[in-house]
Write a protein that holds these residues in place. Structure first.
Motif, PDB file in Angstrom:
ATOM      1  N   PHE A 221       0.867  -1.134   0.118  1.00 14.45           N
ATOM      2  CA  PHE A 221      -0.112  -0.215  -0.106  1.00 14.45           C
ATOM      3  C   PHE A 221       0.776   1.403   0.100  1.00 14.45           C
ATOM      4  CE2 PHE A 221      -3.358  -2.721   1.639  1.00 14.45           C
ATOM      5  CZ  PHE A 221      -4.462  -2.582   0.774  1.00 14.45           C
ATOM      6  N   ALA A 222       2.112   1.240   0.768  1.00 20.49           N
ATOM      7  CA  ALA A 222       2.899   2.217   0.951  1.00 20.49           C
ATOM      8  C   ALA A 222       3.388   2.696  -0.436  1.00 20.49           C
ATOM      9  CB  ALA A 222       3.785   2.068   2.077  1.00 20.49           C
ATOM     10  N   LEU A 223       3.903   1.478  -1.117  1.00 21.79           N
ATOM     11  CA  LEU A 223       4.486   1.711  -2.389  1.00 21.79           C
ATOM     12  C   LEU A 223       3.539   2.469  -3.510  1.00 21.79           C
ATOM     13  CD1 LEU A 223       6.502  -1.686  -2.774  1.00 21.79           C
ATOM     14  CD2 LEU A 223       7.481   0.622  -2.322  1.00 21.79           C
ATOM     15  N   ARG A 224       2.303   2.055  -3.104  1.00 21.23           N
ATOM     16  CA  ARG A 224       1.294   2.640  -4.142  1.00 21.23           C
ATOM     17  C   ARG A 224       1.129   3.938  -3.942  1.00 21.23           C
ATOM     18  NH1 ARG A 224      -3.374  -2.316  -4.663  1.00 21.23           N
ATOM     19  NH2 ARG A 224      -2.485  -3.401  -6.251  1.00 21.23           N
ATOM     20  N   GLY A 225       1.472   4.498  -2.648  1.00 21.56           N
ATOM     21  CA  GLY A 225       1.085   5.977  -2.250  1.00 21.56           C
ATOM     22  C   GLY A 225      -0.278   6.062  -1.275  1.00 21.56           C
ATOM     23  N   ASN A 226      -0.581   4.818  -0.587  1.00 19.80           N
ATOM     24  CA  ASN A 226      -1.451   4.885   0.137  1.00 19.80           C
ATOM     25  C   ASN A 226      -0.945   5.064   1.568  1.00 19.80           C
ATOM     26  OD1 ASN A 226      -2.871   2.154  -1.653  1.00 19.80           O
ATOM     27  ND2 ASN A 226      -3.631   4.263  -1.404  1.00 19.80           N
ATOM     28  N   ALA A 227      -1.840   5.697   2.548  1.00 15.94           N
ATOM     29  CA  ALA A 227      -1.451   6.097   3.669  1.00 15.94           C
ATOM     30  C   ALA A 227      -1.367   4.865   4.575  1.00 15.94           C
ATOM     31  CB  ALA A 227      -2.222   7.268   4.369  1.00 15.94           C
ATOM     32  N   VAL A 228      -0.556   4.298   5.437  1.00 16.09           N
ATOM     33  CA  VAL A 228      -0.447   3.362   6.311  1.00 16.09           C
ATOM     34  C   VAL A 228      -0.360   3.557   7.771  1.00 16.09           C
ATOM     35  CG1 VAL A 228      -0.063   1.587   4.708  1.00 16.09           C
ATOM     36  CG2 VAL A 228       1.791   2.866   5.718  1.00 16.09           C
ATOM     37  N   GLY A 229      -0.419   5.006   8.013  1.00 15.66           N
ATOM     38  CA  GLY A 229      -0.111   5.443   9.431  1.00 15.66           C
ATOM     39  C   GLY A 229       1.247   5.351   9.929  1.00 15.66           C
ATOM     40  N   LYS A 230       1.362   4.770  11.072  1.00 12.19           N
ATOM     41  CA  LYS A 230       2.790   4.752  11.596  1.00 12.19           C
ATOM     42  C   LYS A 230       3.315   3.024  11.369  1.00 12.19           C
ATOM     43  CE  LYS A 230       3.252   6.129  15.680  1.00 12.19           C
ATOM     44  NZ  LYS A 230       2.934   6.694  17.324  1.00 12.19           N
ATOM     45  N   SER A 231       2.647   2.168  10.530  1.00  8.47           N
ATOM     46  CA  SER A 231       3.142   0.875  10.094  1.00  8.47           C
ATOM     47  C   SER A 231       4.421   0.815   9.604  1.00  8.47           C
ATOM     48  CB  SER A 231       1.781   0.347   9.432  1.00  8.47           C
ATOM     49  OG  SER A 231       0.809   0.304   9.825  1.00  8.47           O
ATOM     50  N   ALA A 232       5.148  -0.157  10.212  1.00 10.41           N
ATOM     51  CA  ALA A 232       6.208  -0.455   9.419  1.00 10.41           C
ATOM     52  C   ALA A 232       6.323  -1.000   7.905  1.00 10.41           C
ATOM     53  CB  ALA A 232       7.046  -1.646  10.121  1.00 10.41           C
ATOM     54  N   ASP A 234       8.591  -1.130   4.263  1.00  7.86           N
ATOM     55  CA  ASP A 234      10.155  -1.467   3.518  1.00  7.86           C
ATOM     56  C   ASP A 234       9.939  -1.053   2.215  1.00  7.86           C
ATOM     57  OD1 ASP A 234      12.495  -1.968   2.763  1.00  7.86           O
ATOM     58  OD2 ASP A 234      12.315  -4.050   3.207  1.00  7.86           O
ATOM     59  N   THR A 235      10.221   0.124   1.692  1.00  9.70           N
ATOM     60  CA  THR A 235      10.106   0.703   0.492  1.00  9.70           C
ATOM     61  C   THR A 235      11.545   0.768  -0.160  1.00  9.70           C
ATOM     62  OG1 THR A 235      10.124   2.965   1.315  1.00  9.70           O
ATOM     63  CG2 THR A 235       8.220   2.117   0.871  1.00  9.70           C
ATOM     64  N   THR A 236      12.518   0.079   0.031  1.00  8.88           N
ATOM     65  CA  THR A 236      13.631   0.024  -0.543  1.00  8.88           C
ATOM     66  C   THR A 236      13.714  -0.552  -1.754  1.00  8.88           C
ATOM     67  OG1 THR A 236      14.635  -1.838   1.018  1.00  8.88           O
ATOM     68  CG2 THR A 236      14.772   0.035   1.923  1.00  8.88           C
ATOM     69  N   ASP A 237      12.897  -1.285  -2.073  1.00  9.46           N
ATOM     70  CA  ASP A 237      13.053  -2.117  -3.483  1.00  9.46           C
ATOM     71  C   ASP A 237      13.140  -1.193  -4.543  1.00  9.46           C
ATOM     72  OD1 ASP A 237      11.859  -3.938  -5.571  1.00  9.46           O
ATOM     73  OD2 ASP A 237      12.661  -5.135  -4.263  1.00  9.46           O
ATOM     74  N   GLY A 238      13.801  -1.306  -5.370  1.00  9.00           N
ATOM     75  CA  GLY A 238      13.996  -0.636  -6.456  1.00  9.00           C
ATOM     76  C   GLY A 238      13.638  -1.143  -7.893  1.00  9.00           C
ATOM     77  N   SER A 239      13.065  -2.312  -7.851  1.00  8.99           N
ATOM     78  CA  SER A 239      12.645  -3.000  -9.053  1.00  8.99           C
ATOM     79  C   SER A 239      11.202  -2.619  -9.602  1.00  8.99           C
ATOM     80  CB  SER A 239      12.691  -4.601  -8.932  1.00  8.99           C
ATOM     81  OG  SER A 239      11.615  -4.871  -7.688  1.00  8.99           O
ATOM     82  N   ASP A 240      10.970  -3.026 -10.735  1.00  7.91           N
ATOM     83  CA  ASP A 240       9.848  -2.741 -11.472  1.00  7.91           C
ATOM     84  C   ASP A 240       8.714  -3.345 -10.700  1.00  7.91           C
ATOM     85  OD1 ASP A 240       7.894  -2.388 -13.268  1.00  7.91           O
ATOM     86  OD2 ASP A 240       8.281  -3.773 -14.628  1.00  7.91           O
ATOM     87  N   LEU A 241       7.704  -2.606 -10.148  1.00  9.55           N
ATOM     88  CA  LEU A 241       6.500  -2.878  -9.259  1.00  9.55           C
ATOM     89  C   LEU A 241       5.376  -3.002  -9.844  1.00  9.55           C
ATOM     90  CD1 LEU A 241       7.759  -0.844  -6.176  1.00  9.55           C
ATOM     91  CD2 LEU A 241       8.236  -3.098  -6.599  1.00  9.55           C
ATOM     92  N   SER A 242       5.284  -2.880 -11.390  1.00 11.69           N
ATOM     93  CA  SER A 242       4.084  -2.803 -12.060  1.00 11.69           C
ATOM     94  C   SER A 242       3.093  -4.154 -11.825  1.00 11.69           C
ATOM     95  CB  SER A 242       4.376  -2.727 -13.492  1.00 11.69           C
ATOM     96  OG  SER A 242       5.142  -4.026 -14.125  1.00 11.69           O
ATOM     97  N   LEU A 244       2.545  -5.496  -9.344  1.00 10.49           N
ATOM     98  CA  LEU A 244       1.606  -5.477  -7.988  1.00 10.49           C
ATOM     99  C   LEU A 244       0.070  -4.674  -8.656  1.00 10.49           C
ATOM    100  CD1 LEU A 244       4.154  -3.319  -5.474  1.00 10.49           C
ATOM    101  CD2 LEU A 244       3.375  -5.832  -5.735  1.00 10.49           C
ATOM    102  N   GLU A 245       0.062  -4.405  -9.727  1.00  9.07           N
ATOM    103  CA  GLU A 245      -1.254  -3.986 -10.093  1.00  9.07           C
ATOM    104  C   GLU A 245      -1.936  -5.300 -10.704  1.00  9.07           C
ATOM    105  OE1 GLU A 245      -2.390  -1.170  -9.327  1.00  9.07           O
ATOM    106  OE2 GLU A 245      -0.360  -0.622  -8.610  1.00  9.07           O
ATOM    107  N   ASP A 246      -1.407  -6.405 -10.758  1.00 14.97           N
ATOM    108  CA  ASP A 246      -2.158  -7.840 -11.219  1.00 14.97           C
ATOM    109  C   ASP A 246      -3.355  -7.893 -10.569  1.00 14.97           C
ATOM    110  OD1 ASP A 246      -2.673 -10.507 -11.783  1.00 14.97           O
ATOM    111  OD2 ASP A 246      -0.592 -10.597 -12.497  1.00 14.97           O
ATOM    112  N   PRO A 247      -4.361  -8.237 -11.386  1.00 13.08           N
ATOM    113  CA  PRO A 247      -5.843  -8.509 -10.683  1.00 13.08           C
ATOM    114  C   PRO A 247      -5.605  -9.756  -9.853  1.00 13.08           C
ATOM    115  CG  PRO A 247      -5.770  -8.986 -13.251  1.00 13.08           C
ATOM    116  CD  PRO A 247      -4.584  -7.978 -12.945  1.00 13.08           C
ATOM    117  N   LYS A 248      -4.949 -10.543  -9.919  1.00 16.85           N
ATOM    118  CA  LYS A 248      -4.858 -11.749  -9.316  1.00 16.85           C
ATOM    119  C   LYS A 248      -4.137 -11.679  -7.842  1.00 16.85           C
ATOM    120  CE  LYS A 248      -2.530 -14.780 -11.876  1.00 16.85           C
ATOM    121  NZ  LYS A 248      -1.789 -15.880 -12.308  1.00 16.85           N
ATOM    122  N   LEU A 249      -3.732 -10.416  -7.587  1.00 17.29           N
ATOM    123  CA  LEU A 249      -3.156  -9.806  -6.471  1.00 17.29           C
ATOM    124  C   LEU A 249      -4.233  -9.448  -5.493  1.00 17.29           C
ATOM    125  CD1 LEU A 249      -0.523  -9.389  -4.487  1.00 17.29           C
ATOM    126  CD2 LEU A 249      -0.588  -7.151  -5.399  1.00 17.29           C
TER     127      LEU A 249
END
Length: 382
Positions: A221-232, A234-242, A244-249
């Motif tokens: 959710f954070a990688l998508r730009g959604n607010a997750v409050g104070k939740s831990a 890890d946004t260090t991954d620099g690979s292609d994250l497209s 994550l929009e797969d409908p099977k997810l």
């Protein structure tokens, strides 16, 4: 089978053969009392079989991360006492891996291999010192998958075989990879995004649906730009994250939040996108829970690694326990693993009814993601 291993079925044991068993005794303890016996119990059938065939068993293992120095807090002495009680026979505890041991002892457990720097440094001299204690080598340490001396080097110095539980591990995970019954559902939780993203990517191609919850979902959710409050996250991954929009997810639509991750903390149900800045996401919400359970109803193969939230606290365990109860009752092939998952399910008496429970967390993910495990290569027939 995903790879053909030399197993105990291929082994003829001469009387008094010294069987050097690399076990996984990385278990929790409260002082001298072992608090989590699952990994120890997994290796007991192999030990008993070897003893029945006349072998003299030499056990080697690690516990914790003492950093190459002797630390009593990580001693295997409590494990020796537990194994002795379980086998109903004396287990000699050897504190020095370089010292001679009685040749006629039925069972010897050596002190924590990581008390010596040579183990994690993959020192060939250390591996040869270990090899002195055995005539054959047996790997029962699936979770200890790193290329350390006792895992990757020692089996190249002696005739090497897979133990009974390791054989089950590989067969179960290979079945998930090579010929799963469908529909197939993969479920991933926990945090470590660097180890989970590759396997999510792979299973979006391999499975019919991939359910993600827990801190791992927070990261997505954070990688998508959604607010997750104070939740831990890890946004260090620099690979292609497209992908994550797969409908099977499948991600949570609502969550349980709390001002702190602790038992007794007040909680609230929030829709994703409505998490307050001062809140932690502690569990999947009731809407998500019911949706996940419905998606599992027709599954014929399920693989699960990682809890759905901060399940150590009972009030935040509902998502994880609900999944466990549903999966355990499915008429399907079900594989679960991950240290946190196993510990939590044991805590709530929910660790039963699954086709296979893996002792490995990271190793399970590495294997499922298609990586070669250093400890398996020397055991392979082909």
């Amino acid at each position: 089978m995903y790879m053909t291993l030399r197993t105990l079925a291929n082994l003829t044991i001469a009387p008094s053969t010294r069987a050097l068993v690399r076990a996984d005794f990385d278990v929790g303890a409260d002082g001298d009392t072992i608090t989590d016996t699952f990994r120890i119990e997994a290796v007991l059938p192999t030990i008993r079989l070897l003893l029945e065939r006349g072998a003299r068993v030499r056990l080697m293992a690690h516990r914790g991360r003492p950093g190459g120095t002797r630390n009593p807090a990580f001693s295997l002495a409590p494990v020796a006492r537990f194994v002795s009680h379980a086998l109903n026979r004396e287990v000699l505890f050897a504190e020095d891996i370089f010292a001679d041991t009685p040749a006629d002892a039925d069972v010897i457990l050596f002190e924590n291999l990581r008390f010596w720097p040579g183990e994690e440094q993959s020192d060939p001299v250390f591996a040869r010192a270990l090899a002195v204690h055995g005539d054959i080598y047996i790997n029962e340490a699936f979770a200890a998958y790193r290329g350390h001396a006792s895992i990757a080097m020692l089996p190249r110095l002696l005739p090497a075989y897979a133990g009974l539980h390791l054989e089950k591990e590989i067969n179960a995970l290979a079945r998930v990879l090579t010929h799963p019954q469908r529909p197939m559902t993969a479920i991933f939780g926990g945090l470590k995004i660097e180890t989970k993203l590759p396997i999510i990517r792979r299973f979006l191609h391999h499975a019919d649906q991939v359910i993600v919850g827990g801190a791992l979902a927070n990261t997505i959710f954070a990688l998508r730009g959604n607010a997750v409050g104070k939740s831990a996250v890890d946004t260090t991954d620099g690979s292609d994250l497209s992908f994550l929009e797969d409908p099977k997810l499948i991600l949570p639509s609502d969550v349980i939040t709390a001002p702190r991750l602790a038992a007794g903390a007040p909680s609230a149900v929030r829709q994703m996108g409505d998490v307050h800045p001062d809140e932690y996401i502690a569990d999947i919400g009731p809407e998500s829970r019911q949706r996940f359970l419905a998606l599992l109803a027709s599954a014929q193969t399920v693989v699960w690694n990682g809890p759905m939230g901060f399940a150590e606290a009972p009030e935040f365990s509902r998502g994880t326990i609900a999944l466990a109860e549903r999966i355990s009752k499915l008429n399907a092939f079900t594989v679960i693993g991950g240290g946190d998952t196993i510990t939590i399910l044991k805590q709530y008496g929910a660790l039963s009814g699954f086709s296979h429970v893996s002792t490995g967390g990271g190793a399970m993910l590495e294997f499922l993601s298609g990586k070669k495990l250093p400890g398996l290569e020397p055991l392979s027939i082909s």
